[in-house]
Design a protein around this motif. Structure first.
Motif, PDB file in Angstrom:
ATOM      1  N   GLN A  72       0.836  -1.196   0.000  1.00  0.00           N
ATOM      2  CA  GLN A  72       0.000   0.000   0.000  1.00  0.00           C
ATOM      3  C   GLN A  72       0.877   1.254   0.000  1.00  0.00           C
ATOM      4  O   GLN A  72       0.528   2.252  -0.606  1.00  0.00           O
ATOM      5  N   ARG A  73       2.043   1.191   0.616  1.00  0.00           N
ATOM      6  CA  ARG A  73       2.975   2.320   0.545  1.00  0.00           C
ATOM      7  C   ARG A  73       3.408   2.560  -0.902  1.00  0.00           C
ATOM      8  O   ARG A  73       3.530   3.697  -1.358  1.00  0.00           O
ATOM      9  N   VAL A  74       3.650   1.471  -1.618  1.00  0.00           N
ATOM     10  CA  VAL A  74       4.058   1.593  -3.016  1.00  0.00           C
ATOM     11  C   VAL A  74       2.930   2.232  -3.834  1.00  0.00           C
ATOM     12  O   VAL A  74       3.164   3.125  -4.654  1.00  0.00           O
ATOM     13  N   VAL A  75       1.695   1.778  -3.579  1.00  0.00           N
ATOM     14  CA  VAL A  75       0.552   2.350  -4.294  1.00  0.00           C
ATOM     15  C   VAL A  75       0.443   3.848  -3.997  1.00  0.00           C
ATOM     16  O   VAL A  75       0.178   4.662  -4.890  1.00  0.00           O
ATOM     17  N   ILE A  76       0.686   4.216  -2.751  1.00  0.00           N
ATOM     18  CA  ILE A  76       0.634   5.639  -2.395  1.00  0.00           C
ATOM     19  C   ILE A  76       1.763   6.399  -3.096  1.00  0.00           C
ATOM     20  O   ILE A  76       1.576   7.513  -3.591  1.00  0.00           O
ATOM     21  N   ALA A  77       2.949   5.769  -3.181  1.00  0.00           N
ATOM     22  CA  ALA A  77       4.065   6.400  -3.901  1.00  0.00           C
ATOM     23  C   ALA A  77       3.662   6.678  -5.345  1.00  0.00           C
ATOM     24  O   ALA A  77       3.935   7.752  -5.897  1.00  0.00           O
ATOM     25  N   MET A  78       2.986   5.702  -5.970  1.00  0.00           N
ATOM     26  CA  MET A  78       2.535   5.902  -7.350  1.00  0.00           C
ATOM     27  C   MET A  78       1.483   7.000  -7.432  1.00  0.00           C
ATOM     28  O   MET A  78       1.436   7.774  -8.390  1.00  0.00           O
ATOM     29  N   ALA A  79       0.648   7.071  -6.388  1.00  0.00           N
ATOM     30  CA  ALA A  79      -0.425   8.065  -6.402  1.00  0.00           C
ATOM     31  C   ALA A  79       0.113   9.489  -6.275  1.00  0.00           C
ATOM     32  O   ALA A  79      -0.473  10.431  -6.798  1.00  0.00           O
ATOM     33  N   ILE A  80       1.245   9.660  -5.592  1.00  0.00           N
ATOM     34  CA  ILE A  80       1.750  11.023  -5.409  1.00  0.00           C
ATOM     35  C   ILE A  80       2.898  11.341  -6.363  1.00  0.00           C
ATOM     36  O   ILE A  80       3.399  12.460  -6.380  1.00  0.00           O
ATOM     37  N   ALA A  81       3.277  10.359  -7.194  1.00  0.00           N
ATOM     38  CA  ALA A  81       4.470  10.518  -8.037  1.00  0.00           C
ATOM     39  C   ALA A  81       4.411  11.774  -8.904  1.00  0.00           C
ATOM     40  O   ALA A  81       5.395  12.487  -9.070  1.00  0.00           O
ATOM     41  N   ASN A  82       3.245  12.074  -9.462  1.00  0.00           N
ATOM     42  CA  ASN A  82       3.142  13.188 -10.402  1.00  0.00           C
ATOM     43  C   ASN A  82       2.502  14.429  -9.787  1.00  0.00           C
ATOM     44  O   ASN A  82       1.928  15.249 -10.484  1.00  0.00           O
ATOM     45  N   LYS A  83       2.625  14.566  -8.457  1.00  0.00           N
ATOM     46  CA  LYS A  83       2.023  15.713  -7.762  1.00  0.00           C
ATOM     47  C   LYS A  83       0.579  15.944  -8.210  1.00  0.00           C
ATOM     48  O   LYS A  83       0.255  16.938  -8.856  1.00  0.00           O
TER      49      LYS A  83
ATOM     50  N   LEU B 116      -2.201   6.068   7.514  1.00  0.00           N
ATOM     51  CA  LEU B 116      -2.956   7.318   7.653  1.00  0.00           C
ATOM     52  C   LEU B 116      -1.994   8.493   7.832  1.00  0.00           C
ATOM     53  O   LEU B 116      -2.195   9.570   7.266  1.00  0.00           O
ATOM     54  N   ASP B 117      -0.942   8.277   8.604  1.00  0.00           N
ATOM     55  CA  ASP B 117       0.092   9.315   8.742  1.00  0.00           C
ATOM     56  C   ASP B 117       0.685   9.647   7.382  1.00  0.00           C
ATOM     57  O   ASP B 117       0.880  10.804   7.036  1.00  0.00           O
ATOM     58  N   LEU B 118       0.983   8.592   6.636  1.00  0.00           N
ATOM     59  CA  LEU B 118       1.614   8.775   5.331  1.00  0.00           C
ATOM     60  C   LEU B 118       0.701   9.548   4.376  1.00  0.00           C
ATOM     61  O   LEU B 118       1.145  10.461   3.667  1.00  0.00           O
ATOM     62  N   LEU B 119      -0.588   9.202   4.384  1.00  0.00           N
ATOM     63  CA  LEU B 119      -1.530   9.914   3.514  1.00  0.00           C
ATOM     64  C   LEU B 119      -1.636  11.390   3.894  1.00  0.00           C
ATOM     65  O   LEU B 119      -1.751  12.257   3.031  1.00  0.00           O
ATOM     66  N   ARG B 120      -1.571  11.651   5.192  1.00  0.00           N
ATOM     67  CA  ARG B 120      -1.632  13.045   5.640  1.00  0.00           C
ATOM     68  C   ARG B 120      -0.413  13.814   5.125  1.00  0.00           C
ATOM     69  O   ARG B 120      -0.524  14.908   4.595  1.00  0.00           O
ATOM     70  N   VAL B 121       0.761  13.197   5.260  1.00  0.00           N
ATOM     71  CA  VAL B 121       1.986  13.834   4.767  1.00  0.00           C
ATOM     72  C   VAL B 121       1.902  14.031   3.255  1.00  0.00           C
ATOM     73  O   VAL B 121       2.228  15.097   2.733  1.00  0.00           O
ATOM     74  N   ALA B 122       1.394  13.005   2.551  1.00  0.00           N
ATOM     75  CA  ALA B 122       1.279  13.089   1.099  1.00  0.00           C
ATOM     76  C   ALA B 122       0.387  14.249   0.696  1.00  0.00           C
ATOM     77  O   ALA B 122       0.680  14.987  -0.247  1.00  0.00           O
ATOM     78  N   ARG B 123      -0.686  14.443   1.427  1.00  0.00           N
ATOM     79  CA  ARG B 123      -1.592  15.542   1.100  1.00  0.00           C
ATOM     80  C   ARG B 123      -0.909  16.889   1.348  1.00  0.00           C
ATOM     81  O   ARG B 123      -1.005  17.813   0.553  1.00  0.00           O
ATOM     82  N   GLU B 124      -0.194  16.971   2.463  1.00  0.00           N
ATOM     83  CA  GLU B 124       0.484  18.228   2.772  1.00  0.00           C
ATOM     84  C   GLU B 124       1.566  18.537   1.749  1.00  0.00           C
ATOM     85  O   GLU B 124       1.736  19.677   1.335  1.00  0.00           O
ATOM     86  N   GLU B 125       2.299  17.511   1.332  1.00  0.00           N
ATOM     87  CA  GLU B 125       3.379  17.708   0.357  1.00  0.00           C
ATOM     88  C   GLU B 125       2.836  18.159  -0.999  1.00  0.00           C
ATOM     89  O   GLU B 125       3.419  19.018  -1.653  1.00  0.00           O
ATOM     90  N   THR B 126       1.726  17.538  -1.440  1.00  0.00           N
ATOM     91  CA  THR B 126       1.248  17.815  -2.788  1.00  0.00           C
ATOM     92  C   THR B 126       0.177  18.898  -2.817  1.00  0.00           C
ATOM     93  O   THR B 126      -0.103  19.452  -3.873  1.00  0.00           O
ATOM     94  N   GLY B 127      -0.427  19.206  -1.675  1.00  0.00           N
ATOM     95  CA  GLY B 127      -1.521  20.174  -1.647  1.00  0.00           C
ATOM     96  C   GLY B 127      -2.761  19.675  -2.354  1.00  0.00           C
ATOM     97  O   GLY B 127      -3.637  20.453  -2.735  1.00  0.00           O
ATOM     98  N   ALA B 128      -2.839  18.380  -2.548  1.00  0.00           N
ATOM     99  CA  ALA B 128      -3.951  17.810  -3.299  1.00  0.00           C
ATOM    100  C   ALA B 128      -5.235  17.809  -2.472  1.00  0.00           C
ATOM    101  O   ALA B 128      -5.196  17.872  -1.241  1.00  0.00           O
ATOM    102  N   ALA B 129      -6.351  17.715  -3.174  1.00  0.00           N
ATOM    103  CA  ALA B 129      -7.615  17.435  -2.516  1.00  0.00           C
ATOM    104  C   ALA B 129      -7.694  15.921  -2.340  1.00  0.00           C
ATOM    105  O   ALA B 129      -7.168  15.174  -3.159  1.00  0.00           O
ATOM    106  N   VAL B 130      -8.334  15.474  -1.268  1.00  0.00           N
ATOM    107  CA  VAL B 130      -8.451  14.038  -1.031  1.00  0.00           C
ATOM    108  C   VAL B 130      -9.917  13.660  -0.829  1.00  0.00           C
ATOM    109  O   VAL B 130     -10.630  14.315  -0.070  1.00  0.00           O
ATOM    110  N   VAL B 131     -10.349  12.637  -1.557  1.00  0.00           N
ATOM    111  CA  VAL B 131     -11.645  12.029  -1.263  1.00  0.00           C
ATOM    112  C   VAL B 131     -11.350  10.687  -0.615  1.00  0.00           C
ATOM    113  O   VAL B 131     -10.738   9.813  -1.228  1.00  0.00           O
TER     114      VAL B 131
END
Lengths: 342, 346
Positions: free
Chosen positions: A164-175, A197-212
């Motif tokens: 799941q970490r790898v999937v998240i890496a792919m999800a944030i790869a292209n900002k 959940l921590d990782l997703l929070r960091v990913a959102r903060e890093e990319t500024g993305a909206a999350v559903v």
């Protein structure tokens, strides 16, 4: 909130499936939107349409049929967009994290190449070496230990949490501008869930993305969301800021969901279950879909005969209940009755 | 200093666990279950999965013991081995003081011990009506004639909140929650002393889960049956159980009364586990202990303390000496060398 256009805007979406037993309306006039940097949690029980809504909106629905509605992403119409153009958005501006990481990854391709491919597909000019370096960086960022070694391994050599970490890496790869996470932690244990959940929070903060965030777990909702949409039988029945959903829910179903939860943080003398079971979508009540299970309604004719529209309940929230003004006092009385009985 | 509570002197840990007040219906001592790992054309035995390693506990009349832990910790294998659905590698299980051995007739065992499975879709016979499913244990035991069994089915249906007109329906005509009620009715058909429930509500939605949890509580109050409740859901266990055993990699790391374990966990793993569960309170301030890494392989568990590879408190001694499950500062039993200085963690 400043009046910026939402990243994703779903309005009046209706999706139907044809089955041998008749037409099933899985999504019934659903509207919600999510802003940049915001997390919207879509919560509901099995079969309430929370996943189908978003799959239809992104054009990923296999068998179903979109009957009505509009979906815009950053102002562009997603439903009318040529498939080719939509393909370019998916995986780049608009990414998904699915429930089962084992099936989301290609089992016969190394993990690193899958991450690198995400980059290369959208930037064909990137050299393979650069993509590799960037993929290793991403693996390190999502907490895969020894990323240069793990790059060359296959998904079966990874645990569920690591996949799941790898999937998240792919999800944030292209900002991305939008990340849709469909039950991202349901298949993993709680200690791993906390990491993700921590990782997703960091990913959102890093990319500024909206999350559903689509989930059935109200604990996860409380932890990650700013706003919550509660779905029941294919419809949004309540939408409000997260504190309000938990403090003063404005729909009898939300009240019911909250009071039937066993709690980790305190003793509950008795759970108050919602009677009955979620409806079969082939045969939803004519009036309010929740009416057959609603103790507040007490079989009033308005509930039995008219679908309540989603209306403002107060400045911050909307609720689909004919008697929304009664919800608060009813919920209080209901809690009181049980405590008295206990 | 520490009180050993294994084997014969199991009673010395004591009064605080309510042992003097009640007699255990189910006693499990030093239960071990290994699965062979085979390799090659001839299935050569190359190792063993240490699924359950020296697990001991007791379940008391009218009470529920919760067995919690993450996937792969051995909680389900423990339940199945106790019920003799799997043959234990070693260890003793006593039901009402009587030792269950390989020679015990499973039919005799089934009179006093029953099982409720996780998946209500797979655990009922799809070709038998609900009533026949429920009374199948009676038929196998040769108890009563068809009319008497039918009467018992009706009684059990009323007990678990199903209607008379549903007796002759097939399992496929019921929802998940209703099927689980049928599974529970079947488990209670012979009025057993102990029911082992393996994740009975995990497949159900929360609104239905609450119905089944309330049902289990009511049934226990009415019949004084003892439950061994296996679950990964710490909130559900808190709600239902009187005592709780926390498992990690085939071992019980902490066991005690519900209030003790939840309000004052002593083992670093219990502390981390409890802190990891998201609670439905927005903005709740929590000191989360995020464990690093994944569960080690049970084929080759770490030497010494099995939790040390992920433990934030691990020291040199943890790799050398396996901590005993023993009473420390609190009343509950805990298997940790550093359980005494627990306050620094919470």
């Amino acid at each position: 909130m400043v009046a910026v256009a939402p990243v994703l805007d779903i309005s009046d979406l209706t999706v139907e499936f044809d089955t041998p037993e008749g037409t099933v309306r899985a999504v019934d006039h659903v509207s919600y939107s999510v802003d940049a940097g915001e997390t919207l949690a879509v919560v509901g029980e099995t079969g309430c349409g929370k996943s189908v809504t978003v799959l239809a909106a992104l054009g990923l629905l296999g068998a179903g049929r979109i009957v009505s509605g509009a979906v815009t992403f950053g102002g562009a119409d997603l439903l009318d967009m040529p498939a080719k153009k939509r393909r370019r958005l998916l995986g780049h501006d608009l990414t998904m994290v699915f429930q089962n990481p084992m099936t989301a990854l290609n089992p016969v391709m190394t993990v690193g190449r899958q991450v690198a491919e995400t980059l290369l597909v959208h930037e064909p000019k990137m050299s393979r070496g650069t993509a590799r370096d960037r993929a290793i960086e991403l693996l390190a960022m999502v907490g895969v230990p020894q990323p240069d070694v793990r790059y060359n391994q296959y998904p079966h050599e990874f645990s569920g949490g690591m996949c799941q970490r790898v999937v998240i890496a792919m999800a944030i790869a292209n900002k991305p501008r939008l990340i849709v996470a469909d039950e991202p932690t349901t298949a993993v244990d709680v200690t791993i869930q906390a990491q993700l959940l921590d990782l997703l929070r960091v990913a959102r903060e890093e990319t500024g993305a909206a999350v559903v965030m689509i989930t059935h777990d109200l604990g996860v909702v409380a932890e990650v969301a700013e706003r919550v949409a509660v779905m029941y039988a294919g419809r949004v029945v309540e939408m409000a800021p997260v504190e309000q959903i938990f403090r003063s829910p404005r729909h009898p179903y939300t009240v019911g969901l909250l009071s039937c939860l066993p709690r980790l943080d305190r003793d509950v003398s008795e759970l108050i279950p919602i009677p009955g079971a979620p409806p079969d979508l082939r045969d939803v009540a004519r009036g309010c879909p929740f009416e057959p299970r609603c103790e507040m309604s007490a079989a009033r004719s308005a509930c039995q005969n008219t679908r309540p529209p989603l209306m403002p309940a107060d400045p911050n929230s909307v609720s689909a209940c004919h008697f929304v003004d009664e919800v608060e006092s009813w919920a209080r009385a209901r809690r009181g009755n049980v405590e008295e009985a206990a | 200093m520490s009180v050993r509570t294994e084997g014969k002197d199991a009673g010395s840990g004591g009064d605080t666990l309510g042992r003097d007040a009640k007699t255990p219906v189910l006693q499990v001592e030093h239960l071990v279950k290994h699965f062979p790992v085979r390799k090659g054309v001839f299935g050569r035995r190359v190792g063993e999965v240490h699924a359950v390693s020296d697990v001991s506990f007791e379940v008391f009349k009218g009470q529920t013991l919760g067995l919690v832990g993450e996937s792969g910790c051995g909680k389900s294998t423990t339940g199945r081995t106790v019920m003799r659905l799997l043959e234990p590698t070693s260890g003793v299980v006593r039901l009402q003081g009587q030792e269950i051995t390989a020679a015990t007739n499973p039919r005799d065992l089934a009179r006093d011990m029953a099982f409720v499975f996780q998946d209500p879709f797979a655990s009922l016979n799809p070709r038998l009506t609900a009533a026949k499913n429920v009374t199948e244990p009676l038929r196998i035991q040769g108890a009563g004639d068809a009319a008497q069994r039918r009467a018992r089915a009706l009684e059990l249906f009323a007990h678990v909140g199903l209607r008379e007109d549903q007796l002759d329906r097939l399992p496929s005509e019921f929802s998940g929650g209703q099927r689980q009620r049928i599974g529970i009715a079947r488990a209670l058909a012979l009025s057993p002393k102990v029911v082992i429930l393996d994740e009975p509500v995990s497949a159900l939605d929360v609104s239905v889960q609450a119905q089944v949890l309330n049902l289990l509580k009511r049934l226990q109050a009415e019949t004084d049956v003892a439950f061994l409740f296996i679950s990964h859901d710490l909130s559900v266990v808190r709600h239902l159980c009187d005592r709780v055993a926390v498992m990690y990699l085939g071992k019980i790391v902490e066991i005690g009364d519900r209030a003790q374990v939840y309000d004052r966990p002593l083992h670093p793993y219990t502390q981390a586990l409890l802190s990891a569960v998201p609670v439905p309170v927005p903005g709740a301030r929590r000191n989360r202990i995020v464990l690093q890494g994944d569960l080690p392989s049970p084929v080759n568990p770490p030497k010494g303390c099995r939790f040390r590879t992920r433990c934030p408190k691990a020291q040199a001694i943890c790799a050398e000496k396996e901590p005993e499950l023993a009473s420390r500062t609190g009343a509950q039993l805990v298997a940790c060398h550093f359980a005494d200085d627990d306050r620094s963690m919470v």
